[in-house]
Design a protein around this motif. Structure first.
Motif, PDB file in Angstrom:
ATOM      1  N   UNK A  20     -34.120  41.016  38.518  1.00 33.64           N
ATOM      2  CA  UNK A  20     -35.124  41.633  39.601  1.00 33.64           C
ATOM      3  C   UNK A  20     -34.975  42.802  40.098  1.00 33.64           C
ATOM      4  N   UNK A  21     -35.661  44.003  40.409  1.00 33.87           N
ATOM      5  CA  UNK A  21     -35.367  44.951  40.876  1.00 33.87           C
ATOM      6  C   UNK A  21     -34.682  46.261  40.314  1.00 33.87           C
ATOM      7  N   UNK A  22     -34.584  45.930  38.870  1.00 34.52           N
ATOM      8  CA  UNK A  22     -34.029  46.802  37.810  1.00 34.52           C
ATOM      9  C   UNK A  22     -35.009  47.359  37.027  1.00 34.52           C
ATOM     10  N   UNK A  23     -34.697  48.736  36.645  1.00 35.23           N
ATOM     11  CA  UNK A  23     -35.814  49.149  35.703  1.00 35.23           C
ATOM     12  C   UNK A  23     -35.890  48.829  34.122  1.00 35.23           C
ATOM     13  N   UNK A  24     -36.974  49.038  33.399  1.00 36.74           N
ATOM     14  CA  UNK A  24     -37.191  48.875  32.127  1.00 36.74           C
ATOM     15  C   UNK A  24     -35.748  49.320  31.262  1.00 36.74           C
ATOM     16  N   UNK A  25     -35.696  48.619  30.239  1.00 39.30           N
ATOM     17  CA  UNK A  25     -34.621  49.117  29.354  1.00 39.30           C
ATOM     18  C   UNK A  25     -35.110  49.806  27.916  1.00 39.30           C
ATOM     19  N   UNK A  26     -34.347  49.983  27.203  1.00 41.79           N
ATOM     20  CA  UNK A  26     -34.579  50.233  25.745  1.00 41.79           C
ATOM     21  C   UNK A  26     -35.514  49.705  25.217  1.00 41.79           C
ATOM     22  N   UNK A  27     -36.427  50.248  24.501  1.00 40.97           N
ATOM     23  CA  UNK A  27     -37.715  49.825  23.576  1.00 40.97           C
ATOM     24  C   UNK A  27     -37.212  49.227  22.170  1.00 40.97           C
ATOM     25  N   UNK A  28     -37.487  47.741  22.102  1.00 36.60           N
ATOM     26  CA  UNK A  28     -37.092  47.240  20.876  1.00 36.60           C
ATOM     27  C   UNK A  28     -38.054  46.992  20.013  1.00 36.60           C
ATOM     28  N   UNK A  29     -38.106  47.553  18.776  1.00 35.96           N
ATOM     29  CA  UNK A  29     -39.391  47.526  17.814  1.00 35.96           C
ATOM     30  C   UNK A  29     -39.236  46.264  16.754  1.00 35.96           C
ATOM     31  N   UNK A  30     -40.244  45.843  16.209  1.00 39.80           N
ATOM     32  CA  UNK A  30     -40.261  44.873  15.381  1.00 39.80           C
ATOM     33  C   UNK A  30     -41.499  45.091  14.282  1.00 39.80           C
ATOM     34  N   UNK A  31     -41.285  44.871  13.390  1.00 38.25           N
ATOM     35  CA  UNK A  31     -42.459  44.990  11.844  1.00 38.25           C
ATOM     36  C   UNK A  31     -42.371  44.123  10.930  1.00 38.25           C
ATOM     37  N   UNK A  32     -43.211  44.039  10.080  1.00 34.10           N
ATOM     38  CA  UNK A  32     -43.369  43.318   8.815  1.00 34.10           C
ATOM     39  C   UNK A  32     -44.352  43.057   8.315  1.00 34.10           C
ATOM     40  N   UNK A  33     -44.426  42.401   7.163  1.00 32.35           N
ATOM     41  CA  UNK A  33     -45.625  42.041   6.254  1.00 32.35           C
ATOM     42  C   UNK A  33     -45.913  40.509   6.431  1.00 32.35           C
ATOM     43  N   UNK A  34     -47.180  40.092   6.030  1.00 29.40           N
ATOM     44  CA  UNK A  34     -47.409  38.795   6.179  1.00 29.40           C
ATOM     45  C   UNK A  34     -48.533  38.500   5.103  1.00 29.40           C
ATOM     46  N   UNK A  35     -48.519  36.961   4.853  1.00 30.04           N
ATOM     47  CA  UNK A  35     -49.685  36.483   3.997  1.00 30.04           C
ATOM     48  C   UNK A  35     -50.278  35.585   4.824  1.00 30.04           C
ATOM     49  N   UNK A  36     -51.628  35.482   4.387  1.00 33.09           N
ATOM     50  CA  UNK A  36     -52.614  34.386   5.149  1.00 33.09           C
ATOM     51  C   UNK A  36     -53.211  33.448   3.879  1.00 33.09           C
ATOM     52  N   UNK A  37     -53.208  32.441   4.039  1.00 32.24           N
ATOM     53  CA  UNK A  37     -53.914  31.412   3.339  1.00 32.24           C
ATOM     54  C   UNK A  37     -54.875  30.655   3.948  1.00 32.24           C
ATOM     55  N   UNK A  38     -56.134  30.866   3.611  1.00 29.83           N
ATOM     56  CA  UNK A  38     -57.416  30.075   4.209  1.00 29.83           C
ATOM     57  C   UNK A  38     -57.192  28.662   4.328  1.00 29.83           C
ATOM     58  N   UNK A  39     -57.063  28.118   5.483  1.00 27.87           N
ATOM     59  CA  UNK A  39     -56.906  26.578   5.611  1.00 27.87           C
ATOM     60  C   UNK A  39     -58.348  26.087   5.676  1.00 27.87           C
ATOM     61  N   UNK A  40     -59.114  26.917   6.608  1.00 30.12           N
ATOM     62  CA  UNK A  40     -60.540  26.371   7.068  1.00 30.12           C
ATOM     63  C   UNK A  40     -61.607  27.388   7.003  1.00 30.12           C
ATOM     64  N   UNK A  41     -62.425  27.580   5.850  1.00 36.44           N
ATOM     65  CA  UNK A  41     -63.218  28.606   5.529  1.00 36.44           C
ATOM     66  C   UNK A  41     -64.328  28.739   6.876  1.00 36.44           C
ATOM     67  N   UNK A  42     -64.790  27.444   7.408  1.00 34.13           N
ATOM     68  CA  UNK A  42     -65.650  27.574   8.439  1.00 34.13           C
ATOM     69  C   UNK A  42     -65.219  28.248   9.745  1.00 34.13           C
ATOM     70  N   UNK A  43     -64.251  27.625  10.231  1.00 33.58           N
ATOM     71  CA  UNK A  43     -63.503  27.974  11.430  1.00 33.58           C
ATOM     72  C   UNK A  43     -62.810  29.431  11.248  1.00 33.58           C
ATOM     73  N   UNK A  44     -62.365  29.935   9.861  1.00 35.22           N
ATOM     74  CA  UNK A  44     -61.724  31.092   9.606  1.00 35.22           C
ATOM     75  C   UNK A  44     -60.342  30.679  10.082  1.00 35.22           C
ATOM     76  N   UNK A  45     -59.585  29.532  10.111  1.00 37.43           N
ATOM     77  CA  UNK A  45     -58.228  29.289  10.369  1.00 37.43           C
ATOM     78  C   UNK A  45     -57.434  29.344   9.242  1.00 37.43           C
ATOM     79  N   UNK A  46     -56.319  30.408   9.343  1.00 36.38           N
ATOM     80  CA  UNK A  46     -55.496  30.641   8.273  1.00 36.38           C
ATOM     81  C   UNK A  46     -53.895  29.830   8.709  1.00 36.38           C
ATOM     82  N   UNK A  47     -53.399  29.715   7.393  1.00 33.99           N
ATOM     83  CA  UNK A  47     -51.840  29.574   7.632  1.00 33.99           C
ATOM     84  C   UNK A  47     -51.304  30.938   7.548  1.00 33.99           C
ATOM     85  N   UNK A  48     -50.494  31.389   8.733  1.00 34.53           N
ATOM     86  CA  UNK A  48     -50.053  32.666   8.598  1.00 34.53           C
ATOM     87  C   UNK A  48     -48.468  32.542   8.187  1.00 34.53           C
ATOM     88  N   UNK A  49     -48.093  33.325   7.402  1.00 34.97           N
ATOM     89  CA  UNK A  49     -46.598  33.075   6.891  1.00 34.97           C
ATOM     90  C   UNK A  49     -46.013  34.607   7.121  1.00 34.97           C
TER      91      UNK A  49
END
Length: 417
Positions: A368-397
């Motif tokens: 507490x009381x110290x400034x923000x430090x370096x920005x750390x990035x993240x990135x990537x791809x993903x696959x979605x598999x439809x689990x429930x088409x009515x609620x639009x729920x996906x399995x996210x990988x």
């Protein structure tokens, strides 16, 4: 080791696909993996799903002769109770086994679905996890009662304070944790809600193994002690105009939580924090089913000195989903600023498969009381598999990449945000 983990993941997914179980997700949500007895949690007209397919349309069409796609039943005021075993995998827990149970119901017709869920689990990393979560909507959606109760015996590594912290300074921690949260939101007008909450976090038997290099860790330097209690009240505001809270394609979401911890209620120290959660969704291109989504999650200690494990940290948001590309707890500090964008698109016309590309950035201060430090990035791809088409729920990988060679697999049920 990598081949072993890939084989393990394949076994887990195969077990899930061919059993009537629930998936233990990284964000601690439990969504039915088999055919549900209810549609979704939204009070909207259900879409025409005649030409869409979900995972179990495919599986049952293979193994059931003359299979015809059926319609899910609606939830009524009569409770639907289910208790099933489950298995799952997360970057933080490795393999996990659990006994999932829930109760689903409506308190009145034309009211959002209410849920009570309990999911005790034991993981490959010898973690004991017992969460009980509830979301109860009253008649006409006038009030929403949100509960979050947890007991953890939860070994977890820390890497020091600030986003300049080094991955090589991993420090395995151990502690026992109990949480009691209860929030009451009242509808003010339209999609706007406001209310109060009571929070209680208790961690005890806190200990560290220490850094491999033998240097004094930030955990020890912070004077954490062996026990900490944080208890007080929260002041909450919510605006939610999303078309679907599980998988939004348009709309706006903003949540504000001001937390005030009081020593006269038993808190080890007095401290205050503010969480600002903002999300926006666009169909892009306009008229398509593809979505461009933005997320800003900012968690700030306003004053005081929280216990070390109460400080904002990667993957410690309510859904445990910030910072794909890094393990939970990789960065920690008194101030957290987080931004993420994700593009979601269809792969198959019937909606069974989809894909995402995401990029995020996070910055933390130290103590507490110290400034923000370096920005750390993240990135990537993903696959979605439809689990429930009515609620639009996906399995996210998703497979995420970060700095200093950080990378890993992230599995959720439902979208990350």
């Amino acid at each position: 080791m990598r081949r072993k983990k890939i084989a393990l993941i394949g076994f887990v997914l195969t077990t899930l696909l061919f059993s009537n179980t629930r998936l233990y997700a990284q964000d601690k949500r439990y969504i039915p993996i088999g055919r549900t007895k209810y549609k979704d949690t939204l009070l909207v007209a259900h879409p025409d799903t005649t030409f869409e397919k979900d995972l179990f349309d495919v599986i049952r069409s293979i193994f059931v002769k003359n299979y015809k796609q059926g319609k899910a039943d609606s939830v009524t005021t009569k409770p639907v109770i289910s208790i099933v075993p489950a298995v799952g995998y997360t970057l933080q827990t490795d393999l996990a086994g659990t006994l999932s149970g829930n109760v689903v119901f409506r308190t009145a017709p034309n009211t959002r679905i209410s849920t009570i869920t309990v999911n005790p689990a034991y993981t490959q990393k010898k973690q004991v996890i017992i969460p009980l979560q509830s979301n109860i909507w009253t008649k006409d959606n006038e009030y929403d009662f949100i509960g979050d109760f947890r007991f953890y015996k939860y070994p977890q590594s820390s890497f020091g304070l600030g986003s300049n912290s080094d991955k090589a300074n991993e420090n395995p921690l151990d502690y026992t944790f109990f949480r009691f949260y209860e929030t009451v939101l009242k509808q003010i007008t339209g999609n706007f809600y406001a209310g109060l909450g009571y929070i209680f976090d208790d961690r005890w038997n806190m200990s560290e193994k220490g850094q491999a290099n033998g240097q004094v860790s930030d955990f020890e330097r912070y004077a954490s002690g062996t026990r900490s209690i944080s208890t007080g009240v929260t002041f909450n505001a919510l605006f939610d105009s999303r078309d679907n809270s599980i998988n939004a394609s348009r709309g706006f979401y903003t949540s504000l939580q001001y937390r005030d911890n009081y020593t006269f209620l038993g808190s080890t120290t007095g401290w205050r924090s503010l969480i600002v959660d903002i999300r926006k969704y666009y169909k892009f291109p306009q008229g398509s089913d593809n979505v461009l989504a933005f997320w800003s999650y900012n968690w700030l200690v306003i004053n005081g000195r929280p216990a070390y494990l109460d400080l904002p940290a990667t993957g410690h948001d309510p859904g445990n989903t910030t910072g794909r590309g890094y393990i939970q707890g990789r960065f920690r500090g008194a101030q957290m600023v987080y931004l993420e964008s994700e593009y979601r698109f269809k792969i198959t016309r019937n909606g069974l498969l989809g894909g995402v590309a995401f990029i995020n950035a996070e910055s933390f201060s130290g103590a507490p009381g110290t400034p923000l430090q370096r920005i750390q990035p993240g990135f990537g791809p993903g696959l979605r598999v439809k689990l429930n088409k009515v609620s639009k729920t996906n399995i996210a990988i998703d497979y995420g990449f970060g700095r200093q060679g950080s990378r890993g697999l992230f599995i959720n049920v439902g979208e990350v945000f």
